[in-house]
Motif scaffolding. Structure first.
Motif, PDB file in Angstrom:
ATOM      1  N   GLU A 338       0.832  -1.209   0.000  1.00 55.81           N
ATOM      2  CA  GLU A 338       0.000   0.000   0.000  1.00 55.81           C
ATOM      3  C   GLU A 338       0.867   1.260   0.000  1.00 55.81           C
ATOM      4  N   SER A 339       1.983   1.217   0.748  1.00 55.66           N
ATOM      5  CA  SER A 339       2.839   2.405   0.820  1.00 55.66           C
ATOM      6  C   SER A 339       3.557   2.687  -0.488  1.00 55.66           C
ATOM      7  N   ARG A 340       3.713   1.648  -1.317  1.00 53.74           N
ATOM      8  CA  ARG A 340       4.437   1.810  -2.572  1.00 53.74           C
ATOM      9  C   ARG A 340       3.511   1.920  -3.785  1.00 53.74           C
ATOM     10  N   ALA A 341       2.228   1.783  -3.557  1.00 54.02           N
ATOM     11  CA  ALA A 341       1.279   1.789  -4.674  1.00 54.02           C
ATOM     12  C   ALA A 341       1.322   3.126  -5.412  1.00 54.02           C
ATOM     13  N   GLY A 342       1.417   3.041  -6.724  1.00 56.26           N
ATOM     14  CA  GLY A 342       1.398   4.241  -7.552  1.00 56.26           C
ATOM     15  C   GLY A 342       2.708   4.971  -7.660  1.00 56.26           C
ATOM     16  N   ARG A 343       3.740   4.505  -6.959  1.00 56.08           N
ATOM     17  CA  ARG A 343       5.036   5.167  -7.038  1.00 56.08           C
ATOM     18  C   ARG A 343       5.863   4.552  -8.159  1.00 56.08           C
ATOM     19  N   PRO A 344       6.643   5.344  -8.900  1.00 54.54           N
ATOM     20  CA  PRO A 344       7.478   4.790  -9.960  1.00 54.54           C
ATOM     21  C   PRO A 344       8.615   3.978  -9.392  1.00 54.54           C
ATOM     22  N   ALA A 345       9.013   2.936 -10.114  1.00 58.62           N
ATOM     23  CA  ALA A 345      10.176   2.160  -9.715  1.00 58.62           C
ATOM     24  C   ALA A 345      11.412   3.029  -9.849  1.00 58.62           C
ATOM     25  N   ASP A 346      12.312   2.945  -8.855  1.00 61.16           N
ATOM     26  CA  ASP A 346      13.458   3.837  -8.811  1.00 61.16           C
ATOM     27  C   ASP A 346      14.665   3.074  -8.320  1.00 61.16           C
ATOM     28  N   ASP A 347      15.726   3.081  -9.109  1.00 58.31           N
ATOM     29  CA  ASP A 347      16.941   2.379  -8.698  1.00 58.31           C
ATOM     30  C   ASP A 347      17.921   3.298  -7.989  1.00 58.31           C
ATOM     31  N   PRO A 357       0.042  -2.673 -15.835  1.00 59.75           N
ATOM     32  CA  PRO A 357      -0.522  -3.870 -16.461  1.00 59.75           C
ATOM     33  C   PRO A 357      -2.013  -3.774 -16.723  1.00 59.75           C
ATOM     34  N   GLY A 358      -2.666  -2.746 -16.174  1.00 57.15           N
ATOM     35  CA  GLY A 358      -4.093  -2.606 -16.389  1.00 57.15           C
ATOM     36  C   GLY A 358      -4.900  -3.201 -15.255  1.00 57.15           C
ATOM     37  N   ALA A 359      -6.185  -2.938 -15.267  1.00 53.44           N
ATOM     38  CA  ALA A 359      -7.065  -3.405 -14.202  1.00 53.44           C
ATOM     39  C   ALA A 359      -7.180  -4.928 -14.212  1.00 53.44           C
ATOM     40  N   GLY A 360      -7.276  -5.487 -13.032  1.00 58.83           N
ATOM     41  CA  GLY A 360      -7.481  -6.928 -12.903  1.00 58.83           C
ATOM     42  C   GLY A 360      -6.224  -7.762 -12.971  1.00 58.83           C
ATOM     43  N   VAL A 361      -5.060  -7.124 -13.177  1.00 58.00           N
ATOM     44  CA  VAL A 361      -3.797  -7.862 -13.253  1.00 58.00           C
ATOM     45  C   VAL A 361      -3.039  -7.665 -11.950  1.00 58.00           C
ATOM     46  N   PRO A 362      -2.618  -8.732 -11.275  1.00 59.71           N
ATOM     47  CA  PRO A 362      -1.865  -8.567 -10.026  1.00 59.71           C
ATOM     48  C   PRO A 362      -0.608  -7.735 -10.268  1.00 59.71           C
ATOM     49  N   PRO A 363      -0.321  -6.766  -9.378  1.00 53.90           N
ATOM     50  CA  PRO A 363       0.900  -5.974  -9.545  1.00 53.90           C
ATOM     51  C   PRO A 363       2.133  -6.856  -9.400  1.00 53.90           C
ATOM     52  N   ARG A 364       3.189  -6.480 -10.098  1.00 51.29           N
ATOM     53  CA  ARG A 364       4.411  -7.271 -10.012  1.00 51.29           C
ATOM     54  C   ARG A 364       4.985  -7.201  -8.605  1.00 51.29           C
ATOM     55  N   PRO A 365       5.747  -8.209  -8.162  1.00 51.29           N
ATOM     56  CA  PRO A 365       6.403  -8.166  -6.849  1.00 51.29           C
ATOM     57  C   PRO A 365       7.375  -6.993  -6.765  1.00 51.29           C
ATOM     58  N   ARG A 366       7.480  -6.414  -5.590  1.00 49.28           N
ATOM     59  CA  ARG A 366       8.386  -5.304  -5.365  1.00 49.28           C
ATOM     60  C   ARG A 366       9.245  -5.583  -4.129  1.00 49.28           C
ATOM     61  N   SER A 367      10.375  -4.916  -4.072  1.00 50.10           N
ATOM     62  CA  SER A 367      11.285  -5.058  -2.941  1.00 50.10           C
ATOM     63  C   SER A 367      11.750  -3.675  -2.518  1.00 50.10           C
ATOM     64  N   PRO A 368      11.931  -3.441  -1.188  1.00 50.20           N
ATOM     65  CA  PRO A 368      12.427  -2.131  -0.737  1.00 50.20           C
ATOM     66  C   PRO A 368      13.802  -1.790  -1.307  1.00 50.20           C
ATOM     67  N   ARG A 369      14.565  -2.823  -1.726  1.00 52.21           N
ATOM     68  CA  ARG A 369      15.921  -2.586  -2.203  1.00 52.21           C
ATOM     69  C   ARG A 369      16.046  -2.787  -3.715  1.00 52.21           C
ATOM     70  N   GLU A 370      14.924  -2.730  -4.435  1.00 49.76           N
ATOM     71  CA  GLU A 370      14.980  -3.116  -5.834  1.00 49.76           C
ATOM     72  C   GLU A 370      15.648  -2.055  -6.715  1.00 49.76           C
ATOM     73  N   CYS A 385      13.382  -5.463 -13.056  1.00 54.32           N
ATOM     74  CA  CYS A 385      13.593  -5.021 -11.675  1.00 54.32           C
ATOM     75  C   CYS A 385      14.227  -6.162 -10.882  1.00 54.32           C
ATOM     76  N   ALA A 386      15.280  -5.842 -10.133  1.00 56.45           N
ATOM     77  CA  ALA A 386      15.970  -6.836  -9.308  1.00 56.45           C
ATOM     78  C   ALA A 386      15.730  -6.522  -7.839  1.00 56.45           C
ATOM     79  N   SER A 387      15.578  -7.569  -7.032  1.00 55.30           N
ATOM     80  CA  SER A 387      15.265  -7.382  -5.615  1.00 55.30           C
ATOM     81  C   SER A 387      16.408  -6.741  -4.854  1.00 55.30           C
ATOM     82  N   SER A 388      17.649  -6.978  -5.246  1.00 51.93           N
ATOM     83  CA  SER A 388      18.795  -6.341  -4.596  1.00 51.93           C
ATOM     84  C   SER A 388      19.958  -6.325  -5.580  1.00 51.93           C
ATOM     85  N   VAL A 389      20.857  -5.391  -5.379  1.00 50.58           N
ATOM     86  CA  VAL A 389      21.994  -5.227  -6.278  1.00 50.58           C
ATOM     87  C   VAL A 389      23.249  -4.985  -5.448  1.00 50.58           C
TER      88      VAL A 389
END
Length: 523
Positions: A338-347, A357-370, A385-389
């Motif tokens: 919920e805290s990350r919803a709608g925020r752009p991915a940022d490395d 992905p559009g409505a009805g599609v599960p959002p992709r997995p995210r990681s705090p360190r991605e 997107c990678a979970s850690s680098v």
């Protein structure tokens, strides 16, 4: 005279305190093996054993302790443990170090073990059943903690020597069926590998030391708290498991009794409201088959939703199992998403717009360190997107963009602690695709020397947006490998999870040099 003696004896019995359980009635065997001569040394097991032994002594156990034991020393401690159990009402066994399973049986590995042929197994190791046999010889409470699922090169050596029978050598430890009155706790789920940890103790032992001394806590509740801590600490890569046939409550540290209130002045400060006393234990009950099925259903449901990144599915688990083992972790996942919803991915360096992905599609997995980067692929735009680098060093960077860079010496190197197990790369598409397979260059291919020094991927688990999963095994070699799925899978994104690794000879980090998805737009 006889009546006088009887009277004196009766008087003495009246003034003597009641007989409490002696220390000898609670006996523990604690072993930590780390200084292996023919396998990867483990720094933490001796620390784990020393700290667990001290904790058990503080709560009234007589402890038989051993660290860095060879075969003879380990067998001596087991025999001493068996002799000490003659008057014990509670027996506890803790083992940290290398272990392996062969044909469904688990074996503890002494520090001098050398497994080069199948016949060595019985001479070089100690079967866990030998310890259980000592504990279960009489009716008592038996508690077994096995922090022995670390990645073990001796198992691979043995598997190679077995040839076509190598499938009998499993990863981690096998689940053991115990006698009534016994609980066996594993550092991670059966057939999986546990982490040794970066601090003084392993993740499992850290949680055990935290919760073991808690007053008034039943051992079943203790295990649930341990499981929750380890799952959170390892980001779900490690899930402690237990098999229990205990009857009734087992409390190792009695609840503190509040002192009786006496006369005194009335306090004028803000009162402190004490928590209500714990409920008195009811009659002991044997777990019903229905209860066991409920626990299995709890675990199975959580396993099916924990990696989806879908709030609705996580909330459905909470609704189905309001008192479930993983409810606290589910709430943490929900808040994170919920805290990350709608925020752009940022490395941290390059702004990348996340694909919708559009409505009805599960959002992709995210990681705090991605870390994320986009690629213009033949079929459209792909978001990697990678979970850690791994942090840049020696003039090189290890970002996820290296997976599709033209430099053959560039690679994505995961930067989390451990060997990379559980880390992942997700590839999201701008429209639904038919995924047919992948092409991957395994390891860090800057040179043949660096290739073997760093970890490489052995098994990848593919998780698709629609919920399907596949598992593929990669070869341990330089150069591109093409993996074709048995049938195409429709997906808006696919997650590649590292489930098993080929360990590096020098570094624990695991690398992939190239990764591309074989796909086409779905019609």
């Amino acid at each position: 005279m006889r009546f006088l003696l009887l009277a004196l004896l009766a008087a003495a019995m009246l003034v003597l305190p009641p007989c409490h359980a002696s220390a000898q009635e609670r006996v523990a065997l604690v072993v930590g093996n780390g200084a292996y001569r023919h396998a990867t040394p483990l720094p933490n097991p001796p620390n784990d054993a020393a700290d667990v032994a001290a904790a058990l002594r503080r709560i009234g156990f007589t402890v038989i302790e051993g660290r860095d034991l060879d075969k003879h020393g380990l067998e001596d401690r087991i025999r001493a443990f068996g002799r000490a159990l003659d008057r014990a009402s509670t027996a506890l066994f803790f083992y940290a170090g290398h272990g392996l399973q062969v044909a469904g049986k688990n074996y503890l590995v002494p520090v001098d073990a050398k497994l080069e042929r199948p016949g060595d197994l019985s001479f070089e190791t100690v079967e866990v059943g030998q310890v259980l046999g000592q504990m279960e010889a009489e009716a008592r409470v038996n508690l077994v903690f096995l922090d022995a699922c670390r990645d073990n090169p001796l198992a691979r050596t043995l598997a190679r020597s077995l040839g076509t029978r190598s499938a009998s050598v499993g990863t981690g430890l096998a689940s053991i069926q115990s006698a009534v009155g016994t609980m066996i706790a594993y550092a991670t789920q059966p057939d999986n590998v546990a982490l040794d940890g970066d601090g003084r103790n392993s993740p499992f032992t850290t949680a055990l030391l935290k919760h073991l001394p808690t007053p008034g806590l039943d051992i079943a509740v203790t295990m649930r708290r341990i499981r929750s801590d380890v799952v959170a600490a390892t980001r779900s890569r490690q899930v402690p498991w237990d098999h229990s046939s205990l009857i009734g409550d087992v409390v190792l540290v009695p609840a503190a009794t509040p002192p009786a209130a006496g006369p005194g002045p009335v306090a004028t400060s803000t009162p402190v409201v004490a928590p209500p006393p714990p409920p008195s234990p009811g009659p002991a009950a044997t777990p019903s088959p229905g209860a066991e099925r409920g626990r299995d259903a709890d675990i199975a449901y959580w396993t099916s939703v924990k990696d989806t990144g879908d709030i609705a599915q996580l909330k459905s688990y909470v609704a189905a199992f309001p008192d479930g083992t993983f409810v606290a972790l589910a709430h943490l996942r929900i808040r994170e998403i919920e805290s990350r919803a709608g925020r752009p991915a940022d490395d941290g360096r390059t702004k990348v717009t996340a694909l919708d992905p559009g409505a009805g599609v599960p959002p992709r997995p995210r990681s705090p360190r991605e870390s994320c980067a986009s690629l213009t692929a033949p079929a459209g735009t792909d978001l990697y997107c990678a979970s850690s680098v791994l942090a840049p060093q020696f003039g090189s960077s290890y970002e996820v963009r290296n997976l599709f860079a033209g430099d053959p010496g560039a690679a994505w190197v995961e930067g989390a602690s451990g060997d990379g197990t559980g880390e992942w790369v997700t590839v999201a598409f701008d429209a639904e695709r038919l995924v047919r397979g992948l092409v991957v260059n395994n390891g860090y291919e800057k040179s043949a020397d660096l290739y073997v020094k760093n970890g490489r991927v052995q098994t990848l688990r593919l998780v698709f947006s629609g919920g399907e999963t596949r598992s593929v095994t990669l070869q341990d070699r330089l150069g591109p490998q093409t993996v074709t799925l048995d049938r195409p899978v429709r997906a808006h994104w696919v997650q590649f999870v590292i489930d098993r690794t080929y360990r590096g000879t020098r570094y624990t980090d695991t690398a992939i040099s190239k990764l591309s998805v074989l796909s086409e737009r779905a019609r």
